[in-house]
Design a protein around this motif. Structure first.
Motif, PDB file in Angstrom:
ATOM      1  N   ASP A 276       0.852  -1.411   0.082  1.00 14.15           N
ATOM      2  CA  ASP A 276      -0.015   0.093  -0.109  1.00 14.15           C
ATOM      3  C   ASP A 276       0.827   1.321  -0.023  1.00 14.15           C
ATOM      4  OD1 ASP A 276      -1.840  -1.594  -0.020  1.00 14.15           O
ATOM      5  OD2 ASP A 276      -2.966  -1.043   1.845  1.00 14.15           O
TER       6      ASP A 276
ATOM      7  N   GLN B 238      10.268  -3.821  19.323  1.00 13.82           N
ATOM      8  CA  GLN B 238       9.048  -4.144  18.997  1.00 13.82           C
ATOM      9  C   GLN B 238       8.914  -5.004  17.643  1.00 13.82           C
ATOM     10  OE1 GLN B 238       5.334  -1.830  20.428  1.00 13.82           O
ATOM     11  NE2 GLN B 238       7.008  -0.331  20.713  1.00 13.82           N
TER      12      GLN B 238
ATOM     13  N   TYR C  28       0.632  -7.667   5.128  1.00 13.74           N
ATOM     14  CA  TYR C  28       1.158  -6.765   4.289  1.00 13.74           C
ATOM     15  C   TYR C  28      -0.135  -6.352   3.197  1.00 13.74           C
ATOM     16  CZ  TYR C  28       5.957  -5.416   6.028  1.00 13.74           C
ATOM     17  OH  TYR C  28       6.718  -4.928   6.766  1.00 13.74           O
TER      18      TYR C  28
ATOM     19  N   GLU D 198      -7.270   1.563  10.105  1.00 12.72           N
ATOM     20  CA  GLU D 198      -6.972   1.749  11.563  1.00 12.72           C
ATOM     21  C   GLU D 198      -7.833   1.272  12.352  1.00 12.72           C
ATOM     22  OE1 GLU D 198      -4.946   4.048  12.616  1.00 12.72           O
ATOM     23  OE2 GLU D 198      -3.897   4.888  10.820  1.00 12.72           O
ATOM     24  N   PRO D 199      -7.148   0.376  13.550  1.00 12.30           N
ATOM     25  CA  PRO D 199      -5.780   0.556  13.586  1.00 12.30           C
ATOM     26  C   PRO D 199      -4.925  -0.459  12.730  1.00 12.30           C
ATOM     27  CG  PRO D 199      -6.972  -1.180  15.234  1.00 12.30           C
ATOM     28  CD  PRO D 199      -7.894  -0.277  14.464  1.00 12.30           C
ATOM     29  N   ASN D 200      -3.718  -0.020  12.531  1.00  6.61           N
ATOM     30  CA  ASN D 200      -3.001  -0.574  11.528  1.00  6.61           C
ATOM     31  C   ASN D 200      -2.341  -2.119  11.973  1.00  6.61           C
ATOM     32  OD1 ASN D 200       0.056  -1.177  10.422  1.00  6.61           O
ATOM     33  ND2 ASN D 200      -1.017   0.282   9.066  1.00  6.61           N
TER      34      ASN D 200
ATOM     35  N   GLU E 133      -0.002  -4.217  10.982  1.00  6.15           N
ATOM     36  CA  GLU E 133       1.256  -4.432  11.340  1.00  6.15           C
ATOM     37  C   GLU E 133       1.859  -3.709  12.387  1.00  6.15           C
ATOM     38  OE1 GLU E 133       3.337  -6.222   9.759  1.00  6.15           O
ATOM     39  OE2 GLU E 133       5.423  -5.211  10.052  1.00  6.15           O
ATOM     40  N   ASN E 134       1.351  -2.505  12.694  1.00  7.32           N
ATOM     41  CA  ASN E 134       1.834  -1.888  13.937  1.00  7.32           C
ATOM     42  C   ASN E 134       1.381  -2.561  15.184  1.00  7.32           C
ATOM     43  OD1 ASN E 134       3.122  -0.371  12.257  1.00  7.32           O
ATOM     44  ND2 ASN E 134       1.931   1.477  12.558  1.00  7.32           N
ATOM     45  N   GLU E 135      -0.167  -3.206  15.106  1.00  9.34           N
ATOM     46  CA  GLU E 135      -0.513  -3.799  16.206  1.00  9.34           C
ATOM     47  C   GLU E 135       0.134  -5.083  16.596  1.00  9.34           C
ATOM     48  OE1 GLU E 135      -2.595  -1.414  18.044  1.00  9.34           O
ATOM     49  OE2 GLU E 135      -4.059  -3.085  18.043  1.00  9.34           O
TER      50      GLU E 135
ATOM     51  N   TRP F 213       3.197  -5.674  16.133  1.00  9.97           N
ATOM     52  CA  TRP F 213       4.377  -5.248  16.690  1.00  9.97           C
ATOM     53  C   TRP F 213       4.326  -5.290  18.189  1.00  9.97           C
ATOM     54  CZ3 TRP F 213       7.636  -0.753  14.304  1.00  9.97           C
ATOM     55  CH2 TRP F 213       7.760  -1.219  12.976  1.00  9.97           C
ATOM     56  N   ASN F 214       3.208  -4.522  18.537  1.00  8.32           N
ATOM     57  CA  ASN F 214       2.901  -4.171  19.883  1.00  8.32           C
ATOM     58  C   ASN F 214       2.654  -5.573  20.476  1.00  8.32           C
ATOM     59  OD1 ASN F 214       0.981  -3.691  22.210  1.00  8.32           O
ATOM     60  ND2 ASN F 214       1.338  -1.525  21.603  1.00  8.32           N
TER      61      ASN F 214
END
Lengths: 431, 315
Positions: free
Chosen positions: A106, A201, A386, A393-395, A397-399, A401-402
């Protein structure tokens, strides 16, 4: 006292002023009058791969210039974490380079839709890439490809072969064997069993979750099922990945919650750790730093002989700035990138980045070849967050990680992690 | 003696053109680079960005409602705001007393080497935040940091924790690092205020039999209270704009689990995007507007509630 103090002050100011606070930024290429008349034209490449600067300067660009001496190419990378923001700002300001290194999916698609990247569907040589290779840099309808696929990265584990020999260990094939090996290394006490931290992370998600996960969700089947809405992150296939990650905790280095990515790299290359959950992009750095023999094994399966799946992630491509003043030269460069010559040169210059083209190539680096061999024995897939699933949102990928970092640190249970991810995804994604 | 032409007596004062000339450069630059962008970002916060390109659409206050109530945005916003207040509280409670103590010590005219101390305490303030962040990361690093070794050397090794990696301690540690870096500024301001106090007043008090302790608390401290207010409001503005240290040490995701997320990092992620998350200029402008409002409220509170009350103590 006074002049001394002033001198000291000046020294301090100079020192702080001289620190490399900013990565080199690309200059917009000067407009040329007639590139065809044999004048030299300068193309600038935007990239986040600042580790590769010397390889481009010493190997790739000279090989290109051997054929096209009139096209000067400047590789101008920025810091990986700042690349997206910096590139966007440069494109909006009209100061971006002629060739743009494309992140998969994206981020690049957004650039194409905004008109910053030129369509390359008609570029001669694009048929050297399979549909899967092109999938990360193509419009959703599959009509317009806008970047030339360069390479994928493969996940697995790199191990200290000398340490394994010393401890009488063999490479684990199943998960039970991996845990047994980690336990043996821990008992011996000379090496940290698993060189990984969770401070940044992303390693927890990328080298943990996405590394061992494909064996659980059966590669592409599971990934596509998620996109189709037929599978959920709360299914056992996904929760069990986090269960396994949680079991890694006792084998991580002391204080791993504050251990950063370069720390774990150093821990391994200094010979103080036995196993490193890796992406193949580590290979060239490890080759220059590690003084011991290294080997690699693919993510272990549940039972011996199960079909194995690897994360063979489409990672990097090169596109053209639609507003480039040297479109013809940029296309010449991109066309050269579709050749077998570039595929072989690039994969060997950057061991660990494996060409996505259909050309048959041989690698000189044994460790890289080991990773590449898995393409023959295991099924390839890409990271499941990916394509499409990180659009909202929430993303996702970032989630990932967390929660993966929290699961390993023991502050979140695997079930709670799965619920949070699934709830977040359902909030915006309707298959 | 012929007197020079006196404009005050000629009845009509000519317009002071030179004022315009002197003010123009600053006004133009300030308007162009501060006021206009500020107003434009306030405007932008009332719009929404369609996902892939396209023009912005006017949505009124919907972004603000989402930021404050939506269960996707609200936890991040309130979390960042809460962390910001903790960050500020640590600064106020540690930086002010320590700055005052250091200022009191270096302003003592009989202390030898006061100038050297003054320079040393001020030194970190001049260093880049990136260097500060990197150095402290190395010091606290669980693998090769000296923190654990130093604690072991004095028999307190068991106390060592990877502080930057625990959600409970990371924010406090970062705030203390920031205090360590910037304590020089309150120290200098307090120092300037302290040496501005007329020596006769102190002498008079001493003649009246006041101890050093009561001279400080009854005479010097009330006189520097306005400076305490100034320092606090400067710290407040700085803290609610803080971004660089968190970004340098913990990255834009402000880990672990957003425990070090400040308004600044929240704004960065929202506006520029992060990793696969695409940035949203309009939502970013909304966050920026909230930051602006929070800082504005704080500064106004200071002006009307604090500065007016302490005016009577002024010299």
């Amino acid at each position: 006292m006074r002049p001394l103090l002033a001198l000291l002050l000046i020294a301090v100011l100079l020192l702080t002023g001289c620190t490399p606070a900013t990565a080199p930024t690309a200059k917009p290429a000067e407009p040329t009058k007639a590139a065809t008349s044999g004048e030299t034209v300068t193309l600038t490449i935007e990239s986040w791969r600042n580790d590769d600067l010397t390889i481009w300067q010493d190997k790739i660009i000279p090989a290109f210039n051997a054929k096209y001496p009139n096209i000067k190419v400047v590789f101008a990378p920025s810091a990986p974490t700042e690349y997206n923001a910096a590139l966007n700002a440069k494109l909006e300001g009209g100061t971006a380079g002629d060739l743009i290194t494309c992140r998969p999916f994206d981020v690049s698609l957004g650039l194409y839709n905004k008109g910053y990247l030129a369509s390359l569907s008609d570029l001669p040589g694009m048929d050297n890439f399979s549909a899967v290779a092109k999938s990360a840099w193509i419009t959703d309808d599959g009509k317009n490809a806008f970047c030339v696929p360069m390479a994928s990265v493969i996940h697995g584990f790199i191990y200290n072969a000398d340490a394994f020999k010393e401890l009488g260990l063999s490479t684990p094939k199943t998960e039970a064997q991996l845990i047994a090996a980690l336990e043996a290394i821990k008992k011996d006490g000379r090496y940290a069993p698993l060189a990984m931290g969770t401070a940044d992370q992303w390693e927890a998600a990328t080298m943990g979750f996405q590394n061992i996960g494909p064996n659980y969700w059966k590669g592409e089947d599971g990934r596509l099922a998620l996109i189709a809405g037929k599978a959920k992150f709360t299914d056992a296939d996904y929760v069990n990945v986090w269960n396994t990650l949680a079991a890694w905790k006792p084998y991580m280095p002391q204080g791993f919650e504050a251990v950063k990515y370069p720390d774990s790299q150093n821990l391994f290359t200094l010979g103080k750790a036995a196993i490193y959950p890796a992406g193949s992009w580590e290979i060239s750095l490890f080759n220059t730093q590690a003084k011991f023999k290294m080997g690699a094994f693919s993510p272990p399966t549940k039972n011996e002989g199960d079909t194995c799946y690897i994360s063979d992630h489409t990672d990097i491509a090169l596109g053209m700035n639609a507003k480039s003043a040297h479109a013809a030269e940029a296309r010449t460069f991109l066309e050269w990138m579709t050749t077998a010559e570039f595929a072989e040169l690039y994969s060997n210059a950057l061991p660990g980045f494996f060409t996505l083209s259909n050309h048959k190539i041989a690698l000189t680096d044994p460790l890289a070849q080991e990773f590449l061999n898995w393409r023959g024995t295991c099924k390839s897939t890409i990271r499941n967050s990916y394509q499409i699933l990180s659009r909202g949102e929430p993303n996702l990928e970032n989630e990932l990680w967390n929660v993966s970092a929290q699961v390993i640190a023991g502050t979140l249970t695997p079930d709670a992690a799965a619920k949070r991810i699934q709830d977040g995804l359902e909030k915006w994604y309707k298959p | 003696m012929p007197s020079p032409p006196d404009i005050h007596r000629s009845g009509r004062k000519p317009f002071p053109t030179y004022l315009v000339v002197f003010l123009a450069p600053a006004t133009v630059l300030y308007t162009l680079f501060m006021v206009y962008p500020l107003l434009d970002s306030l405007r932008l916060s009332l719009f929404s960005t369609p996902t892939q390109g396209g023009p912005e659409l006017f949505v009124g206050l919907r972004n603000f409602v989402a930021l404050l109530t939506d269960d996707l945005w609200a936890p991040r916003f309130w979390g960042a705001l809460k962390n910001n207040f903790i960050f500020f509280a640590v600064h106020t409670l540690v930086q002010n007393p320590v700055g005052l103590l250091l200022a009191a010590l270096v302003s003592n005219p009989r202390r030898r080497g006061a100038g050297v101390y003054r320079t040393l305490f001020f030194m970190p303030t001049m260093l880049s935040v990136v260097i500060i962040g990197f150095s402290w990361q190395l010091i606290l690093n669980p693998l090769w940091g000296i923190a654990s070794g130093a604690l072991h050397a004095v028999g307190l090794g068991a106390l060592y924790q990877p502080w930057l990696g625990h959600a409970g301690s990371a924010l406090i540690v970062l705030a203390l690092i920031s205090v360590w870096q910037f304590v020089g500024i309150p120290m200098m301001l307090f120092y300037a205020a302290l040496i501005g106090i007329p020596e006769e007043w102190v002498e008079a008090a001493r003649v009246d039999g006041a101890s050093s302790w009561s001279i400080f608390w009854r005479i010097k401290f009330p006189l520097i209270l306005p400076t305490v207010g100034t320092v606090t409001v400067l710290t407040y503005v700085g803290n609610f704009n803080a971004f660089d240290l968190i970004y340098a040490v913990q990255g834009a995701l402000a880990g672990p689990n957003f425990s070090t997320d400040l308004m600044g990092t929240f704004f960065y992620r929202t506006f520029f995007g992060f990793q696969l998350q695409l940035g949203s200029p309009t939502m970013g402008a909304t966050v920026a507007t909230m930051m602006f409002l929070i800082i504005l409220v704080g500064v106004l509170l200071y002006l009307f509630a604090w500065q007016r009350r302490v005016q009577s103590y002024e010299l």
